[in-house]
Design a protein around this motif. Structure first.
Motif, mmCIF file in Angstrom:
data_model
loop_
_atom_site.group_PDB
_atom_site.id
_atom_site.type_symbol
_atom_site.label_atom_id
_atom_site.label_comp_id
_atom_site.label_asym_id
_atom_site.label_seq_id
_atom_site.Cartn_x
_atom_site.Cartn_y
_atom_site.Cartn_z
ATOM 1 N N LEU A 1 0.830 -1.200 0.000
ATOM 2 C CA LEU A 1 0.000 0.000 0.000
ATOM 3 C C LEU A 1 0.871 1.258 0.000
ATOM 4 O O LEU A 1 0.554 2.249 -0.665
ATOM 5 N N HIS A 2 1.978 1.231 0.720
ATOM 6 C CA HIS A 2 2.874 2.380 0.750
ATOM 7 C C HIS A 2 3.566 2.595 -0.591
ATOM 8 O O HIS A 2 3.875 3.734 -0.950
ATOM 9 N N GLU A 3 3.795 1.534 -1.323
ATOM 10 C CA GLU A 3 4.344 1.698 -2.670
ATOM 11 C C GLU A 3 3.337 2.433 -3.561
ATOM 12 O O GLU A 3 3.707 3.312 -4.344
ATOM 13 N N VAL A 4 2.070 2.086 -3.431
ATOM 14 C CA VAL A 4 1.023 2.794 -4.176
ATOM 15 C C VAL A 4 1.002 4.268 -3.768
ATOM 16 O O VAL A 4 0.857 5.164 -4.620
ATOM 17 N N ILE B 1 -6.064 5.414 0.113
ATOM 18 C CA ILE B 1 -5.098 4.345 0.339
ATOM 19 C C ILE B 1 -4.402 4.528 1.682
ATOM 20 O O ILE B 1 -4.145 3.561 2.409
ATOM 21 N N ASP B 2 -4.117 5.781 2.033
ATOM 22 C CA ASP B 2 -3.473 6.058 3.311
ATOM 23 C C ASP B 2 -4.365 5.610 4.469
ATOM 24 O O ASP B 2 -3.873 5.102 5.482
ATOM 25 N N ALA C 1 -6.756 -5.059 -5.705
ATOM 26 C CA ALA C 1 -7.858 -4.144 -5.992
ATOM 27 C C ALA C 1 -7.421 -2.696 -5.819
ATOM 28 O O ALA C 1 -7.817 -1.813 -6.592
ATOM 29 N N ALA C 2 -6.595 -2.434 -4.803
ATOM 30 C CA ALA C 2 -6.105 -1.077 -4.572
ATOM 31 C C ALA C 2 -5.243 -0.612 -5.737
ATOM 32 O O ALA C 2 -5.368 0.530 -6.218
ATOM 33 N N ARG C 3 -4.370 -1.478 -6.226
ATOM 34 C CA ARG C 3 -3.524 -1.136 -7.372
ATOM 35 C C ARG C 3 -4.371 -0.916 -8.628
ATOM 36 O O ARG C 3 -4.136 0.012 -9.403
ATOM 37 N N GLN C 4 -5.346 -1.793 -8.821
ATOM 38 C CA GLN C 4 -6.196 -1.698 -10.008
ATOM 39 C C GLN C 4 -6.990 -0.400 -10.011
ATOM 40 O O GLN C 4 -7.202 0.212 -11.066
ATOM 41 N N ALA C 5 -7.401 0.056 -8.836
ATOM 42 C CA ALA C 5 -8.209 1.262 -8.751
ATOM 43 C C ALA C 5 -7.428 2.506 -9.142
ATOM 44 O O ALA C 5 -7.985 3.441 -9.732
ATOM 45 N N VAL C 6 -6.139 2.538 -8.805
ATOM 46 C CA VAL C 6 -5.342 3.741 -9.098
ATOM 47 C C VAL C 6 -4.614 3.639 -10.432
ATOM 48 O O VAL C 6 -4.090 4.642 -10.931
#
Length: 266
Positions: free
Chosen positions: A108-111, A138-139, A156-161
């Motif tokens: 998540l921090h990489e995102v 994300i934070d 899913a978090a990566r796909q969203a951004v």
């Protein structure tokens, strides 16, 4: 959200971490370690104060995987959330929850790194507002309690951004070439003019990029292990992380963007 470069706020600070990467993550000989280690097992070189006894000799001792790793600040965040009154060494349940949360938070921090850098790349108020909104979302996921963090769907978090970051990339690069997902392992690209190319998700393992013009290129998710960047010009390159640079080869003549530093081994 970081006001300028993500380099300061989203990079590992081992002095504020309880050695999480040395315990929570597995080691594999195939991934740049001298031997295998199971997740949750402390590295034999981790001392009582959560410091590495061989940190100054990682590469000579075969710990290349450690030398290229960066948790993007997740280690100190999860350590702080766990509290200072009890150690994972003394509480197996705390260890389980902390290690599980760290394994997700580092992604998540990489995102967050990409989103923070994205805001430095554009003056478009609409894009900047969307980047800030995603950063805050994300934070918040990364700042939840340990069980909630561990349960977060990173994919899913990566796909969203992803589409938002691609929009930023297209705006910055202009009419550059599209080599997304390309297999360029071992490619001979010495002195090539590649300005504005997107190498998103591309395999550049051991590619010869000596002297190449890599200005304003998108390196999000590109595999640069052993890529030869000697004398290459990466001025203005973006979505390029310190672990990617650490995994590559370069020299004093390699020009890098300000968000990453020349590795000591170059």
């Amino acid at each position: 959200m970081p006001g300028s470069s993500p380099a300061m706020a989203l990079r590992a600070d081992c002095s504020r971490c309880a050695g999480l990467c040395c315990v929570a993550l597995p080691f594999s000989a195939a991934a740049g370690f001298p031997s295998d280690k199971d997740a949750g097992t402390p590295c034999t070189h981790l001392d009582e104060t959560f410091r590495c006894r061989v940190h100054a000799e990682l590469r000579p001792r075969g710990f290349v995987g450690c030398a290229v790793f960066d948790c993007f600040g997740a280690g100190q965040r999860i350590t702080a959330a766990a509290g200072d009154d009890v150690s994972w060494r003394d509480d197996p349940e705390l260890a389980r929850r902390t290690f599980a949360a760290f394994g997700v938070a580092r992604h998540l921090h990489e995102v967050l790194w990409y989103l923070a850098e994205g805001r430095t790349l554009t003056d478009d108020p609409r894009l900047r507002a969307r980047l800030l909104s995603e950063y805050e979302r994300i934070d918040a996921l990364a700042g939840a309690d340990a069980d909630a963090v561990a349960a977060t769907d990173v994919a899913a978090a990566r796909q969203a951004v992803g589409p938002l970051l691609a929009e930023v990339s297209d705006l910055v690069r202009g009419r550059g070439h599209d080599r997304r997902g390309a297999d360029l392992a071992g490619a001979r690209l010495r002195d090539a003019s590649l300005r504005g190319t997107t190498f998103r998700g591309a395999l550049l393992i051991a590619a010869d990029l000596r002297g190449a013009n890599l200005r304003v290129c998108d390196f999000l998710g590109a595999d640069l292990r052993d890529a030869d960047l000697r004398s290459a010009d990466l001025t203005g390159a973006f979505f390029l992380t310190q672990p990617q640079v650490n995994a590559a080869r370069g020299d004093a003549a390699t020009l890098l963007p300000p968000a990453v530093a020349h590795p000591a081994h170059w």
